[in-house]
Design a protein around this motif. Structure first.
Motif, mmCIF file in Angstrom:
data_model
loop_
_atom_site.group_PDB
_atom_site.id
_atom_site.type_symbol
_atom_site.label_atom_id
_atom_site.label_comp_id
_atom_site.label_asym_id
_atom_site.label_seq_id
_atom_site.Cartn_x
_atom_site.Cartn_y
_atom_site.Cartn_z
ATOM 1 N N PHE A 193 0.856 -1.188 0.000
ATOM 2 C CA PHE A 193 0.000 0.000 0.000
ATOM 3 C C PHE A 193 0.888 1.233 0.000
ATOM 4 C CE2 PHE A 193 0.547 -0.536 4.599
ATOM 5 C CZ PHE A 193 0.698 0.762 5.059
ATOM 6 N N THR A 194 0.383 2.277 -0.590
ATOM 7 C CA THR A 194 1.152 3.519 -0.667
ATOM 8 C C THR A 194 0.192 4.688 -0.779
ATOM 9 O OG1 THR A 194 2.938 4.680 -1.830
ATOM 10 C CG2 THR A 194 1.408 3.432 -3.175
ATOM 11 N N LEU A 195 0.592 5.813 -0.253
ATOM 12 C CA LEU A 195 -0.213 7.034 -0.292
ATOM 13 C C LEU A 195 0.522 8.073 -1.112
ATOM 14 C CD1 LEU A 195 -2.707 8.625 0.756
ATOM 15 C CD2 LEU A 195 -1.291 9.342 2.684
ATOM 16 N N GLN A 196 -0.154 8.602 -2.128
ATOM 17 C CA GLN A 196 0.448 9.608 -2.995
ATOM 18 C C GLN A 196 -0.376 10.887 -2.973
ATOM 19 O OE1 GLN A 196 0.484 7.776 -6.888
ATOM 20 N NE2 GLN A 196 2.528 6.953 -6.564
ATOM 21 N N LYS A 197 0.302 11.999 -3.057
ATOM 22 C CA LYS A 197 -0.338 13.291 -3.294
ATOM 23 C C LYS A 197 -0.193 13.596 -4.778
ATOM 24 C CE LYS A 197 -2.013 17.452 -2.359
ATOM 25 N NZ LYS A 197 -3.405 17.676 -1.940
ATOM 26 N N ILE A 198 -1.326 13.692 -5.486
ATOM 27 C CA ILE A 198 -1.277 13.881 -6.940
ATOM 28 C C ILE A 198 -1.610 15.339 -7.257
ATOM 29 C CG2 ILE A 198 -2.103 13.071 -9.177
ATOM 30 C CD1 ILE A 198 -2.756 10.440 -7.955
ATOM 31 N N ASP A 199 -0.581 16.150 -7.332
ATOM 32 C CA ASP A 199 -0.769 17.589 -7.536
ATOM 33 C C ASP A 199 -1.171 17.932 -8.967
ATOM 34 O OD1 ASP A 199 -0.065 18.282 -4.877
ATOM 35 O OD2 ASP A 199 2.056 18.070 -5.395
ATOM 36 N N ARG A 200 -0.908 17.036 -9.914
ATOM 37 C CA ARG A 200 -1.157 17.369 -11.315
ATOM 38 C C ARG A 200 -2.625 17.238 -11.716
ATOM 39 N NH1 ARG A 200 1.173 12.332 -11.113
ATOM 40 N NH2 ARG A 200 0.138 10.630 -12.213
ATOM 41 N N ILE A 201 -3.497 16.776 -10.808
ATOM 42 C CA ILE A 201 -4.921 16.640 -11.107
ATOM 43 C C ILE A 201 -5.668 17.821 -10.510
ATOM 44 C CG2 ILE A 201 -6.993 15.273 -10.663
ATOM 45 C CD1 ILE A 201 -5.370 12.774 -10.896
ATOM 46 N N ARG A 202 -6.455 18.513 -11.358
ATOM 47 C CA ARG A 202 -7.246 19.670 -10.916
ATOM 48 C C ARG A 202 -8.554 19.182 -10.297
ATOM 49 N NH1 ARG A 202 -7.781 24.699 -12.892
ATOM 50 N NH2 ARG A 202 -9.891 24.108 -13.505
ATOM 51 N N LEU A 203 -8.653 19.277 -8.984
ATOM 52 C CA LEU A 203 -9.833 18.780 -8.284
ATOM 53 C C LEU A 203 -11.079 19.585 -8.592
ATOM 54 C CD1 LEU A 203 -8.236 18.102 -4.791
ATOM 55 C CD2 LEU A 203 -8.595 16.481 -6.652
ATOM 56 N N GLU A 204 -10.914 20.863 -8.889
ATOM 57 C CA GLU A 204 -12.076 21.717 -9.165
ATOM 58 C C GLU A 204 -12.900 21.186 -10.334
ATOM 59 O OE1 GLU A 204 -13.194 24.229 -7.363
ATOM 60 O OE2 GLU A 204 -11.574 23.842 -5.941
ATOM 61 N N ASP A 205 -12.267 20.514 -11.288
ATOM 62 C CA ASP A 205 -12.994 19.995 -12.441
ATOM 63 C C ASP A 205 -13.948 18.868 -12.054
ATOM 64 O OD1 ASP A 205 -11.470 21.788 -13.805
ATOM 65 O OD2 ASP A 205 -10.360 20.330 -15.005
ATOM 66 N N PHE A 206 -13.632 18.147 -10.974
ATOM 67 C CA PHE A 206 -14.472 17.027 -10.536
ATOM 68 C C PHE A 206 -15.686 17.476 -9.729
ATOM 69 C CE2 PHE A 206 -10.373 14.362 -10.409
ATOM 70 C CZ PHE A 206 -10.595 13.858 -11.685
ATOM 71 N N LYS A 207 -15.544 18.545 -8.965
ATOM 72 C CA LYS A 207 -16.515 18.875 -7.922
ATOM 73 C C LYS A 207 -17.953 19.041 -8.416
ATOM 74 C CE LYS A 207 -13.063 20.772 -4.767
ATOM 75 N NZ LYS A 207 -12.578 21.944 -3.996
ATOM 76 N N PRO A 208 -18.206 19.682 -9.576
ATOM 77 C CA PRO A 208 -19.610 19.822 -10.009
ATOM 78 C C PRO A 208 -20.311 18.489 -10.232
ATOM 79 C CG PRO A 208 -18.184 21.322 -11.238
ATOM 80 C CD PRO A 208 -17.286 20.402 -10.484
ATOM 81 N N PHE A 209 -19.566 17.449 -10.563
ATOM 82 C CA PHE A 209 -20.171 16.159 -10.882
ATOM 83 C C PHE A 209 -20.584 15.367 -9.638
ATOM 84 C CE2 PHE A 209 -17.603 17.267 -14.585
ATOM 85 C CZ PHE A 209 -18.517 17.072 -15.614
ATOM 86 N N PHE A 210 -20.249 15.873 -8.456
ATOM 87 C CA PHE A 210 -20.691 15.225 -7.225
ATOM 88 C C PHE A 210 -22.012 15.800 -6.713
ATOM 89 C CE2 PHE A 210 -16.357 13.767 -7.270
ATOM 90 C CZ PHE A 210 -16.380 12.557 -6.584
ATOM 91 N N ASN A 211 -22.535 16.826 -7.356
ATOM 92 C CA ASN A 211 -23.725 17.499 -6.845
ATOM 93 C C ASN A 211 -25.032 16.866 -7.275
ATOM 94 O OD1 ASN A 211 -22.200 19.458 -5.494
ATOM 95 N ND2 ASN A 211 -22.043 20.727 -7.334
ATOM 96 N N ASP A 212 -24.998 15.922 -8.220
ATOM 97 C CA ASP A 212 -26.243 15.306 -8.686
ATOM 98 C C ASP A 212 -26.178 13.777 -8.677
ATOM 99 O OD1 ASP A 212 -24.488 14.934 -10.765
ATOM 100 O OD2 ASP A 212 -25.928 15.445 -12.349
ATOM 101 N N LEU A 213 -25.436 13.217 -7.721
ATOM 102 C CA LEU A 213 -25.338 11.770 -7.647
ATOM 103 C C LEU A 213 -26.642 11.177 -7.112
ATOM 104 C CD1 LEU A 213 -21.790 11.237 -6.087
ATOM 105 C CD2 LEU A 213 -22.439 11.128 -8.491
ATOM 106 N N PRO A 214 -27.112 10.067 -7.684
ATOM 107 C CA PRO A 214 -28.305 9.401 -7.147
ATOM 108 C C PRO A 214 -28.029 8.787 -5.775
ATOM 109 C CG PRO A 214 -27.823 8.688 -9.406
ATOM 110 C CD PRO A 214 -26.621 9.433 -8.922
#
Length: 223
Positions: A16-37
């Motif tokens: 197991f390993t824990l990574q911090k992935i700085d190259r991924i823009r989290l802001e692009d994901f956030k709107p898609f969590f607002n309408d989950l069933p």
């Protein structure tokens, strides 16, 4: 592969390993969590979810046909031995460059540890309120019944708790316990470790949310 594990856990770094992935823009994901069933298989309506499966090559992500999630009760005593149907991930999310970056990162780990050719992506929001704490792992300490899992933290809003634990077996203390902060990806050999995430509750009055992608290889999705 960069690891953020403590010195007492380095012996498990290949599992197991824990990574911090700085190259991924989290802001692009956030709107898609607002309408989950709402997840219809969990009481309390505090968990929302979508699910899709993909074939990932060195430079391409291909969405595979819809299927149902199935786990044995040996792995999921709460909702095992049943076919679970979830809505697919939003097409707009799948087309994001950032989403493909996440799948490529997980696929690199899979190539080193599994012969499976597809991955499952669970998009999950766990909510909490002062009267209804959210439980990210209602099945308790468990394995998923796959080869590898990845937990990628997207957002935490007005929550405390949600600490992720890894165990060699259910009777021992965890060998890893940490809150996954946004942008962190925990990669785990599911054959070697049990995992669990503690309940969440609001920091202040109002609703709190914890948004993650859980990735599995193989996908656990059947036609």
């Amino acid at each position: 592969m960069q690891t953020l594990l403590g010195s007492t856990e380095l012996q498990y770094a290949m599992m197991f390993t824990l990574q911090k992935i700085d190259r991924i823009r989290l802001e692009d994901f956030k709107p898609f969590f607002n309408d989950l069933p709402v997840d219809p298989y969990i009481k309390g309506k505090y968990r929302q979810r979508r699910l899709s499966r993909f074939k990932v090559s060195s430079d391409e992500v291909v969405k595979l046909p819809h299927g149902h999630l199935f786990q044995s009760k040996n792995y999921n005593p709460l909702v095992g031995d049943m076919k679970r149907e979830y809505a697919e991930l939003d097409d707009g999310l799948i087309q994001l460059v950032e989403f493909k970056k996440l799948l490529f990162a997980f696929s690199d780990f899979c190539k080193l540890n599994s012969v499976a050719l597809e991955v499952g992506v669970h998009q999950i929001r766990t909510s909490c309120s002062p009267d209804n704490f959210g439980n990210p792992a209602p099945e308790g300490i468990h394995r998923d019944g796959t080869d590898l899992i990845g937990i990628f933290a997207v957002d935490r809003e007005n929550v405390e708790g949600g600490e992720t634990h890894l165990y060699r077996n259910r009777k021992q203390d965890p060998v890893f316990k940490q809150v996954l902060n946004p942008g962190e990806l925990l990669l785990v050999n599911d054959r070697e470790f049990f995992h669990y995430t503690t309940p969440i509750k609001p920091l202040t009055e109002g609703i709190g949310t914890r948004d993650v992608f859980v990735l599995t290889c193989p996908s656990l999705i059947e036609d």
